[in-house]
Write a protein that holds these residues in place. Structure first.
Motif: not given
Length: 661
Positions: A312-319
């Motif tokens: 399980e992986f996660t990605i936070l995309l900001e702005g």
């Protein structure tokens, strides 16, 4: 003459003068007055002289007393005192001096003091007495008569006469052998102390260096621990704690800036377990490292890619500008993962299910809620076929809440004994009699009524509740069958069929558990049939074969449930120690109207017989279906044509009636 004698002498003289005065009465009066006046003056003078004489006597007595006291002090003083003339000849010496020099006291007087000075110090001695003008303190080596030389301290002071001329010297000598020895011991102790201090200093320097090394190492370890606390040990990506912290900052920032938008992508690899089990954990780890590298290629420097654990992986995309930015990243990830991975010369392919949660969808307060919604969307993508992405919406949240409520209700159902076992008869198509029953689980929900396994078994498998539920169903079914066989010995009852979930094979004590249930209920092992689905074969392979082989060795029969609807290969099927194939009801329902389905069933029956196993047709609803199946030499049947699933009481009534079809 002392003072008293002198006074008597003056009194005698006065009497003689008076006699002369009496004899000179015939003198002229003027002469008498002169003589009387002279005599009076003489008398006054004599009395003054007498007074001075008495005072002188007192002074002399006092001086004698002081001299005796001085002599006593000089004689019995503990220090060695001597008095010499200016040339150094001894004029006086006390007892202590005689003792110090090993010479009789009388012998010392008149001897040069230099005789008692060691040869090497005589020049120093002469220099001191010739050149010293004031009190001098120095050390010299004394040579006592007939004894060993010893060091002595010397205090030297000059003796002056009443004119201020120096007439001699006063000497105070003290044996300082013990002091010298003490000083030597002290010096040695000091030298030893210096050595020990030097050694200790060296040790301290070494210890300090070691401490500095340890501090450096500790700081490095602390830095490493800090890194490990916020980074995944395998991939080096930020871990859950770090991701949650970064996501919390993003939420807080979005509260202060209304135009700020962010998104979270939850990525789960499809069928990673198969890759890991087939290639081994070492290659599985290499595969995850390769996945992490590709994910980092898909994001910007301001974004955060993290590994939560497992696959399980996660990605936070900001702005980001809008949802399309998040979709583009998801599509880029899918394209990257479609490319083959080469691990030690072997190509591996994979896909991923991706869930996307957008900050504008919900007014998020906690990072865990964003992660939960992205996870929910990811599960939706898996349900819809995997290798895709799904955007989170409010309906998904409602479904997730319903799922959570169902889990809560199911846990309560286990505690409150709301689960029931129903029994559907298995009929021999050869004799038309009931051969046994299939145990079917039902949930008597207090609000929703009677629920079938399809409504709650998936959540039971997901939460692990299937372990306790499966054990309870197996024990209940075996116990009930043994009770019926005891009550109806003349009937042909011989089999009880119980479904075994894929998840139950993860129990390390599954074989022991089944053996204990058979032993506690008294049911023979050959009366138990365990149903497994085709996906058990697909997902587990060799592991399941080993477990099933152990069950067959115990005498337990095994059947493949819903055969024909899965994806198991015939080669694998041949290797499984099964004794029964159950043809799914989807093929049986139209065999009397659809020639294609009839041909499929015929092929399946023929295949089973070629493999040496019997066939059970599920979902028989009509007499026509029964007739066709008998013509195909199908051994067993099950369906509403014979009976719907019954509770234990109704099933016992059916057994008692002993019907035939």
């Amino acid at each position: 003459m002392n003072a008293d004698g002198f006074s008597q002498y003056i009194e005698k003289l006065r009497l003689q003068v008076n006699e002369l005065l009496q004899r000179s009465e015939n003198k002229s009066k003027l002469e008498q007055e002169i003589i009387t006046e002279a005599f009076e003056e003489l008398h006054t003078t004599v009395e003054q002289v007498l007074t001075l004489s008495q005072e002188l006597e007192l002074t002399r007595a006092s001086l004698n007393k002081e001299r005796r006291r001085y002599q006593d002090l000089f004689e019995f003083a503990p220090g060695a005192y001597l008095v010499t003339n200016t040339a150094g000849k001894i004029e006086e010496a006390n007892h202590a001096a005689a003792t110090l020099l090993h010479v009789h006291q009388k012998y010392l007087v008149g001897k040069p003091l230099i005789l008692f000075i060691t040869q090497q110090d005589r020049q120093l001695f002469s220099s001191q007495i010739n050149n010293s003008e004031q009190l001098v303190n120095w050390e010299i080596n004394i040579q006592p008569l007939g004894g060993k030389p010893f060091p002595a301290s010397v205090k030297l002071s000059a003796v002056y006469d009443e004119n201020g001329d120096r007439i001699g010297w006063r000497w105070l000598l003290c044996n300082i052998t013990e002091r010298k020895q003490s000083q030597e011991m002290l010096r040695q102790a000091y030298d030893e102390l210096e050595i020990r201090v030097a050694e200790r200093t060296a040790e301290l320097i070494k210890a300090n260096q070691k401490l500095l090394t340890e501090i450096t190492e500790r700081k490095r370890a602390e830095s490493q621990l800090l890194h490990l606390a916020f980074h995944d040990a395998l991939t080096g990506l930020p871990n859950r704690a770090s991701f949650i912290n970064r996501l919390r900052h993003a939420i807080n920032y979005s509260k202060r800036h209304s135009d700020y938008l962010f998104a979270v992508l939850f990525i789960d690899l499809d069928r990673f377990k198969v890759i890991n089990d087939s290639l081994g954990h070492h290659k599985g780890d290499q595969f995850l490292l390769a996945i992490a590298s590709r994910l980092e290629l898909c994001v910007r420097s301001i974004d955060t890619a993290a590994r939560l654990g497992g696959d399980e992986f996660t990605i936070l995309l900001e702005g980001i500008q809008d949802v399309s930015d998040a979709i583009k990243v998801a599509e880029r990830i899918e394209q990257e993962l479609k490319l083959p991975f080469e691990l030690e010369g072997q190509e591996i392919f994979t896909t991923a299910s991706i869930g996307i949660a957008l900050s504008s969808t919900v007014n998020y307060e906690r990072p865990e809620d964003v992660l939960r919604d992205a996870d929910t969307a990811m599960y939706r993508a898996k349900i819809l076929g995997r290798a895709r992405y799904e955007l989170f919406n409010s309906n998904m949240y409602a479904n997730a809440l319903a799922k959570l409520q169902l889990e809560t209700d199911l846990r309560r159902a286990i505690e409150h004994s709301e689960l029931r076992v129903y029994y559907q008869p298995i009929v021999s198509l050869t004799t038309g009699c009931i051969l046994g029953f299939e145990a079917l689980l039902r949930w008597e929900h207090p609000e929703r009524g009677l629920l079938s396994p399809a409504d709650f078994i998936p959540i039971a498998e997901e939460t692990g509740l299937i372990f306790s539920i499966g054990k309870w169903v197996l024990h209940e079914a075996c116990s009930q069958m043994q009770a019926w066989r005891t009550s109806y010995p003349s009937n042909s009852l011989s089999k009880i069929s119980v479904n075994l979930s894929l998840k139950q094979f993860y129990q390390p004590d599954l074989i022991e558990q089944i053996g204990q249930i058979l032993q506690s209920t008294g049911l023979n092992a050959d009366s138990l049939v365990l149903d497994i689905t085709e996906n058990v074969i697909v997902e587990n392979g060799d592991r399941v074969i080993a477990a099933l082989s152990q069950l067959r060795e115990m005498g337990i029969q095994l059947s493949i449930d819903d055969f024909g609807t899965g994806y198991s290969s015939l080669g694998r099927l041949y290797n499984f120690p099964i004794s029964l194939l159950k043809i799914d009801r989807s093929f049986i329902s139209s065999i009397n109207t659809n020639s294609r389905d009839l041909e499929i069933v015929e092929i399946l029956v023929t295949l089973a017989h070629k493999l040496g196993v019997d066939v059970l047709a599920e979902g028989i609803e009509t007499k026509e279906q029964l007739v066709l199946l008998r013509k195909l030499n199908c051994e067993y049947g099950q369906g509403h044509f014979f009976s719907v699933p019954l509770n234990s009481s109704a099933a016992e009534v059916l057994i008692h009636s002993n019907p035939q079809w």
